[in-house]
Design a protein around this motif. Structure first.
Motif, mmCIF file in Angstrom:
data_model
loop_
_atom_site.group_PDB
_atom_site.id
_atom_site.type_symbol
_atom_site.label_atom_id
_atom_site.label_comp_id
_atom_site.label_asym_id
_atom_site.label_seq_id
_atom_site.Cartn_x
_atom_site.Cartn_y
_atom_site.Cartn_z
ATOM 1 N N CYS A 21 34.943 29.151 49.643
ATOM 2 C CA CYS A 21 35.149 29.249 48.194
ATOM 3 C C CYS A 21 36.555 29.752 47.866
ATOM 4 O O CYS A 21 37.230 29.208 47.000
ATOM 5 C CB CYS A 21 34.095 30.164 47.587
ATOM 6 S SG CYS A 21 34.233 30.345 45.796
ATOM 7 N N VAL A 22 36.988 30.775 48.571
ATOM 8 C CA VAL A 22 38.308 31.347 48.302
ATOM 9 C C VAL A 22 39.414 30.340 48.609
ATOM 10 O O VAL A 22 40.413 30.259 47.897
ATOM 11 C CB VAL A 22 38.501 32.652 49.119
ATOM 12 C CG1 VAL A 22 39.935 33.118 49.089
ATOM 13 C CG2 VAL A 22 37.573 33.738 48.590
ATOM 14 N N ASP A 26 41.138 25.622 42.611
ATOM 15 C CA ASP A 26 40.362 25.863 41.391
ATOM 16 C C ASP A 26 39.833 24.574 40.762
ATOM 17 O O ASP A 26 38.740 24.548 40.214
ATOM 18 C CB ASP A 26 41.208 26.614 40.369
ATOM 19 C CG ASP A 26 41.474 28.048 40.785
ATOM 20 O OD1 ASP A 26 40.696 28.580 41.610
ATOM 21 O OD2 ASP A 26 42.452 28.638 40.297
ATOM 22 N N THR A 29 36.305 23.091 42.189
ATOM 23 C CA THR A 29 35.008 23.764 42.049
ATOM 24 C C THR A 29 34.209 23.096 40.937
ATOM 25 O O THR A 29 34.765 22.635 39.949
ATOM 26 C CB THR A 29 35.173 25.260 41.734
ATOM 27 O OG1 THR A 29 35.933 25.410 40.543
ATOM 28 C CG2 THR A 29 35.851 25.981 42.868
ATOM 29 N N PRO A 33 33.220 28.751 37.144
ATOM 30 C CA PRO A 33 34.573 29.105 37.576
ATOM 31 C C PRO A 33 34.526 29.731 38.969
ATOM 32 O O PRO A 33 33.487 30.220 39.429
ATOM 33 C CB PRO A 33 35.043 30.122 36.544
ATOM 34 C CG PRO A 33 33.942 30.322 35.590
ATOM 35 C CD PRO A 33 32.790 29.475 35.970
ATOM 36 N N LYS A 34 35.648 29.718 39.624
ATOM 37 C CA LYS A 34 35.723 30.197 40.999
ATOM 38 C C LYS A 34 35.269 31.656 41.125
ATOM 39 O O LYS A 34 34.540 32.008 42.051
ATOM 40 C CB LYS A 34 37.157 30.032 41.506
ATOM 41 C CG LYS A 34 37.315 30.220 42.971
ATOM 42 C CD LYS A 34 38.762 29.893 43.340
ATOM 43 C CE LYS A 34 38.953 29.755 44.799
ATOM 44 N NZ LYS A 34 40.299 29.367 45.137
ATOM 45 N N TRP A 35 35.670 32.501 40.201
ATOM 46 C CA TRP A 35 35.307 33.915 40.284
ATOM 47 C C TRP A 35 33.793 34.096 40.197
ATOM 48 O O TRP A 35 33.213 34.956 40.840
ATOM 49 C CB TRP A 35 36.020 34.746 39.215
ATOM 50 C CG TRP A 35 35.629 34.401 37.803
ATOM 51 C CD1 TRP A 35 36.252 33.516 36.980
ATOM 52 C CD2 TRP A 35 34.511 34.919 37.072
ATOM 53 N NE1 TRP A 35 35.585 33.440 35.771
ATOM 54 C CE2 TRP A 35 34.524 34.303 35.805
ATOM 55 C CE3 TRP A 35 33.516 35.837 37.358
ATOM 56 C CZ2 TRP A 35 33.570 34.573 34.824
ATOM 57 C CZ3 TRP A 35 32.558 36.116 36.382
ATOM 58 C CH2 TRP A 35 32.597 35.483 35.133
ATOM 59 N N ALA A 36 33.124 33.242 39.407
ATOM 60 C CA ALA A 36 31.675 33.327 39.278
ATOM 61 C C ALA A 36 30.990 32.886 40.579
ATOM 62 O O ALA A 36 29.971 33.464 40.975
ATOM 63 C CB ALA A 36 31.200 32.478 38.113
ATOM 64 N N TRP A 37 31.542 31.879 41.229
ATOM 65 C CA TRP A 37 30.999 31.462 42.518
ATOM 66 C C TRP A 37 31.114 32.587 43.545
ATOM 67 O O TRP A 37 30.194 32.827 44.329
ATOM 68 C CB TRP A 37 31.702 30.209 43.036
ATOM 69 C CG TRP A 37 31.164 28.952 42.430
ATOM 70 C CD1 TRP A 37 31.812 28.100 41.594
ATOM 71 C CD2 TRP A 37 29.859 28.408 42.618
ATOM 72 N NE1 TRP A 37 30.999 27.065 41.241
ATOM 73 C CE2 TRP A 37 29.786 27.216 41.864
ATOM 74 C CE3 TRP A 37 28.741 28.800 43.338
ATOM 75 C CZ2 TRP A 37 28.644 26.427 41.824
ATOM 76 C CZ3 TRP A 37 27.602 28.010 43.304
ATOM 77 C CH2 TRP A 37 27.564 26.849 42.552
ATOM 78 N N ILE A 38 32.249 33.275 43.542
ATOM 79 C CA ILE A 38 32.443 34.381 44.485
ATOM 80 C C ILE A 38 31.405 35.477 44.246
ATOM 81 O O ILE A 38 30.793 35.979 45.187
ATOM 82 C CB ILE A 38 33.885 34.917 44.393
ATOM 83 C CG1 ILE A 38 34.863 33.859 44.897
ATOM 84 C CG2 ILE A 38 34.044 36.220 45.164
ATOM 85 C CD1 ILE A 38 36.320 34.176 44.667
ATOM 86 N N VAL A 39 31.185 35.826 42.988
ATOM 87 C CA VAL A 39 30.185 36.841 42.661
ATOM 88 C C VAL A 39 28.794 36.377 43.098
ATOM 89 O O VAL A 39 28.024 37.141 43.684
ATOM 90 C CB VAL A 39 30.215 37.164 41.144
ATOM 91 C CG1 VAL A 39 29.028 38.005 40.734
ATOM 92 C CG2 VAL A 39 31.520 37.846 40.781
ATOM 93 N N TRP A 52 26.520 27.262 46.912
ATOM 94 C CA TRP A 52 27.953 26.932 46.952
ATOM 95 C C TRP A 52 28.200 25.746 47.880
ATOM 96 O O TRP A 52 28.907 24.815 47.531
ATOM 97 C CB TRP A 52 28.784 28.125 47.416
ATOM 98 C CG TRP A 52 30.154 27.697 47.829
ATOM 99 C CD1 TRP A 52 30.622 27.582 49.086
ATOM 100 C CD2 TRP A 52 31.215 27.259 46.967
ATOM 101 N NE1 TRP A 52 31.913 27.113 49.073
ATOM 102 C CE2 TRP A 52 32.295 26.902 47.787
ATOM 103 C CE3 TRP A 52 31.359 27.128 45.598
ATOM 104 C CZ2 TRP A 52 33.499 26.436 47.275
ATOM 105 C CZ3 TRP A 52 32.563 26.664 45.085
ATOM 106 C CH2 TRP A 52 33.616 26.331 45.921
#
Length: 106
Positions: A21-22, A26, A29, A33-39, A52
């Motif tokens: 994911c990281v 961007d 995805t 959003p990418k930050w939401a996938w990370i969470v 994911w």
């Protein structure tokens, strides 16, 4: 023993999905959003990483990936091989010119 294996698999899956994911751009995805996938990957074991891997990223089929058009290695490059052959011939010619002749009596 089985709990340990399950815990290791869960951690490995989470780390793999998080790294994927990281490293994903961007614009590749999907859904969130990418930050939401990370969470999601970090906070919800098994579900987050698996979601994911199957949903979150645009996957390309094998034939759609961009491929290099040139040679992959120097030994596959005809210009490099031609230049190498010329260099070897030039070096041999130079050695022959520097060696004393057989009829010189030396």
């Amino acid at each position: 023993m089985a709990r340990g294996i399950i815990a290791v698999l869960s951690i490995a899956l989470t780390v793999f999905a998080l790294a994927d994911c990281v490293q994903t751009e961007d614009d590749k995805t999907r859904g969130l959003p990418k930050w939401a996938w990370i969470v999601l990957i970090v906070l919800i074991p098994w579900v987050g990483p698996i979601t994911w891997l199957f949903v979150g990223r645009e996957r390309t089929l094998g034939g759609e990936q961009t491929r290099r058009t040139g040679p992959l290695a120097p030994d596959e490059d005809p210009d490099f091989l031609r230049q190498l052959d010329d260099d070897i011939r030039r070096e041999r010619r130079k050695r022959r010119e520097q060696e004393p002749g057989e009829g010189d009596g030396i």
